[in-house]
Design a protein around this motif. Structure first.
Motif, mmCIF file in Angstrom:
data_model
loop_
_atom_site.group_PDB
_atom_site.id
_atom_site.type_symbol
_atom_site.label_atom_id
_atom_site.label_comp_id
_atom_site.label_asym_id
_atom_site.label_seq_id
_atom_site.Cartn_x
_atom_site.Cartn_y
_atom_site.Cartn_z
ATOM 1 N N UNK A 214 -94.847 -21.322 78.520
ATOM 2 C CA UNK A 214 -94.287 -20.502 77.444
ATOM 3 C C UNK A 214 -93.208 -19.534 77.919
ATOM 4 N N UNK A 215 -92.927 -19.484 79.218
ATOM 5 C CA UNK A 215 -91.953 -18.527 79.724
ATOM 6 C C UNK A 215 -90.559 -18.855 79.198
ATOM 7 N N UNK A 216 -89.719 -17.844 78.994
ATOM 8 C CA UNK A 216 -88.386 -18.079 78.418
ATOM 9 C C UNK A 216 -87.560 -19.093 79.201
ATOM 10 N N UNK A 217 -87.636 -19.069 80.525
ATOM 11 C CA UNK A 217 -86.845 -20.018 81.300
ATOM 12 C C UNK A 217 -87.281 -21.450 81.006
ATOM 13 N N UNK A 232 -100.959 -28.114 72.932
ATOM 14 C CA UNK A 232 -102.285 -27.854 73.508
ATOM 15 C C UNK A 232 -103.025 -26.791 72.710
ATOM 16 N N UNK A 233 -102.343 -25.701 72.379
ATOM 17 C CA UNK A 233 -102.998 -24.646 71.605
ATOM 18 C C UNK A 233 -103.419 -25.170 70.238
ATOM 19 N N UNK A 234 -102.545 -25.925 69.585
ATOM 20 C CA UNK A 234 -102.881 -26.468 68.266
ATOM 21 C C UNK A 234 -104.099 -27.388 68.351
ATOM 22 N N UNK A 235 -104.145 -28.220 69.407
ATOM 23 C CA UNK A 235 -105.272 -29.136 69.548
ATOM 24 C C UNK A 235 -106.568 -28.382 69.805
ATOM 25 N N UNK A 236 -106.525 -27.393 70.676
ATOM 26 C CA UNK A 236 -107.728 -26.619 70.972
ATOM 27 C C UNK A 236 -108.208 -25.851 69.746
ATOM 28 N N UNK A 278 -97.885 -15.565 71.823
ATOM 29 C CA UNK A 278 -96.599 -16.105 72.255
ATOM 30 C C UNK A 278 -96.148 -17.273 71.392
ATOM 31 N N UNK A 279 -97.098 -18.011 70.846
ATOM 32 C CA UNK A 279 -96.766 -19.124 69.951
ATOM 33 C C UNK A 279 -96.561 -18.670 68.512
ATOM 34 N N UNK A 280 -96.796 -17.406 68.233
ATOM 35 C CA UNK A 280 -96.687 -16.929 66.864
ATOM 36 C C UNK A 280 -97.851 -17.352 65.988
ATOM 37 N N UNK A 281 -98.958 -17.792 66.612
ATOM 38 C CA UNK A 281 -100.154 -18.204 65.872
ATOM 39 C C UNK A 281 -101.051 -16.980 65.722
#
Length: 598
Positions: A214-217, A232-236, A278-281
């Protein structure tokens, strides 16, 4: 019988206080007794929310016949891995010479001086499924010590020498932007394209890796890899790994995220809170917050280590039964291990502070501040040094690790930015200076026996000590604490940079710091007497490494304390300063003039 564990600080050790095994807690007394009797030590390492630790306790350590074999041929030592991570690390590394199936409970047989000559994990009471029975193992080890002692000692010496060689590292250059992007792509290549996440079964959240992706770079240079974190976050979140009350379980035993291992850790949930934000979730984030505050938070405001996988249902111990029940309201919840672990609370303090700032929820910043106050005041030795943990207000004698110092320092920096209270940043800088100038104290018992602690070199379920200190130093530099801290972050990263690029999946936190050192920092300082005014609210949506909302007096306090980012920003309220690599543009007073993108 009641052994020596009843008065210890660890809930895990206390749960074994009525075993017929004549347990010693970790300490010099056990080694002295083994040397007096000239017998090996049996060192059993686990933690209170570990399911298989419970199973082995019921099957073997509560069995009078097995206990008699242990008491007759060994000095038995019970260790809480969460309270003594250096001990766990040292013996886990040694155990790797004997088995590839590492985990807990960890059962280690050592010489009276603490050198490992045999080890394994869980053994059933009797031979089963190709595994020897625990009593057979005890008999074989005792026979080896009695009849083939010279070979056992040679084996122990060989393991110690091999570990000493493996610990040697050589610094390498700071990774380049292309190198970091390639590392992210290598991680993404391991993505499970069907079910999300990485690898097969068992499947872990690996939050340290997700935060790197998730880092900007990485988002800019390896967008496909960054998208793997989103998936991955959505699946979990949509799976059985995500409990109905918002918390996440430790891991899933199946590739499709089903059949969780039902313990719930502070470490996983604090880091997944950051991942969700960080994902806005924010729905998932608020669920995790609810779990942290509603389940793990202890009296005084700090957070316990974990919630157990097992609970009592109809007079029987049940793994997962509570979590699978459609209505829990009348059921006894699984126990929470109330140990307040310093570094783990640092993760929660930072995550709650950042979430509170991002969502404009001061109550979350207040919760983070309460935890910080508790840890800083309670987790102290009589000499006022930070210790590893406390329980019910009583400080452990276990020393704080390098990760404890780094994780707490970084959490305090985030709390200072979120609240505008420089005292947290000063406390964080003091801890960071201690880590950089003195390092962490070695476990005194390991040191007294001449047993080397295994270096904390990889980022697994939480950042390593090196990564934690590097991240804290990066945070201090971004706040304007001075170039010393950037140099310190670079030095920490360089110690393991080559290994990180070669094996990126095990170095997510270190690579995230490397990415942060490559990217010029962006800092947004909003000076206002009203944190709810439009300029302050609009700043939450800016993509920046630091977003600080402070009053003029707070800006002056930061500057006076040596954080140069805030120099000259105390003259007027209602202004936003957009700084790139410490060079600030002319301040603006219109929210529409804030540039969201980097």
């Amino acid at each position: 019988m009641t052994n020596r564990l009843a008065g210890t600080l660890s809930p895990y050790l206390r749960s074994h206080a009525d075993n017929p095994v004549d347990w010693f807690p970790w300490g010099e007394e056990a080694f002295a007794e083994a040397q007096r009797r000239d017998v090996p030590l049996l060192i059993s390492i686990g933690y209170s929310t570990c399911h298989w630790c419970h199973v082995m306790a019921r099957e073997s350590f509560s069995n009078p016949e097995a206990a008699a074999l242990i008491n007759d041929g060994f000095v038995a030592v019970k260790v809480d891995r969460e309270e003594h991570p250096d001990v766990d690390g040292a013996y886990m590394a040694a155990a790797s010479a004997f088995t590839q199936n590492l985990g807990w409970p960890l059962t280690v047989f050592t010489t009276p001086q603490g050198r490992t000559f045999y080890a394994g994990t869980y053994w059933p009471p009797s031979a089963s499924g190709g595994m020897p029975g625990f009593r057979d193992v005890l008999a074989a080890v005792r026979e080896a010590w009695t009849l083939r002692r010279e070979q056992a000692i040679e084996s122990a010496d060989a393991v110690a020498d091999a570990l000493a060689s493996a610990a040697e590292t050589a610094p390498s250059p700071l990774p380049s932007s292309a190198g970091v992007a390639a590392a992210a792509a290598a991680i993404a290549a391991r993505e499970d394209g069907t079910f999300g996440g990485f690898g097969g079964a068992p499947k872990f959240p690996v939050a340290t890796t997700l935060r790197f992706l998730q880092s900007p770079l990485v988002r800019r240079e390896a967008a496909d890899a960054a998208a793997a974190a989103t998936r991955a976050l959505a699946a979990m979140t949509a799976s059985a790994l995500h409990d109905s009350d918002g918390g996440f379980f430790r891991y899933a035993t199946q590739r499709d995220w089903t059949v969780p291992h039902y313990e719930r850790m502070l470490t996983d949930n604090a880091q997944l809170l950051d991942v969700a934000v960080a994902e806005g979730d924010f729905v998932t984030a608020e669920g995790v917050v609810g779990f942290l505050l509603g389940v793990l938070r202890r009296e005084g405001g700090a957070f316990g280590a974990a919630q157990d996988s097992e609970s009592w249902i109809d007079g029987q111990r049940s793994e997962g039964g509570y979590y699978l029940a459609p209505d829990r309201s009348s059921m006894e919840a699984p126990a929470v291990d109330g140990k307040v672990i310093t570094g783990w609370n640092g993760l929660a303090i930072g995550a709650l502070a950042r979430t509170g700032a991002a969502l404009g929820k001061p109550e979350l910043m207040d919760a983070a501040a309460a935890a910080a106050s508790f840890v800083l005041s309670t987790n102290r030795s009589p000499e006022e040094r930070l210790v590893r943990a406390s329980l019910d207000g009583r400080a452990s004698t276990a020393v704080a690790t390098l990760a404890d110092l780094g994780l707490l320092a970084e959490g305090l920096f985030s709390l200072a930015v979120a609240t505008g209270d420089v005292s947290w940043a000063v406390a964080g800088r003091d801890l960071l200076d201690e880590a950089l100038d003195e390092g962490a104290a070695a476990d005194p018992v390991l040191a007294a026996q001449g047993v080397a602690s295994a270096p904390d070199q990889t980022d697994g379920d939480l950042p390593s000590g090196v990564s934690a200190v590097a991240a804290a130093a990066l945070a201090a530099w971004r706040l304007g604490a001075g170039s010393r801290y950037r140099e310190a972050a670079e030095e920490q990263v360089q110690t393991h940079a080559a290994s990180a690029l070669q094996h990126p999946f095990g170095h997510g936190s270190l690579l995230a710091v490397a990415a942060g050192l490559i990217e010029p920092p962006r800092q947004m300082v909003v000076v206002t007497d009203d944190r709810s005014e439009p300029l302050a609210v609009a700043s939450r949506g800016v993509d920046a490494d630091v977003i600080a909302v402070v009053t003029p007096a707070q800006a002056r306090a930061f500057a006076d304390a040596g954080f140069e980012l805030f120099e000259g920003k105390d003259a007027a309220s209602g202004l936003a300063y957009d700084c790139r690599a410490f060079v600030c543009r002319l301040p603006v007073d219109d929210p529409a003039e804030l540039v969201r993108e980097r």
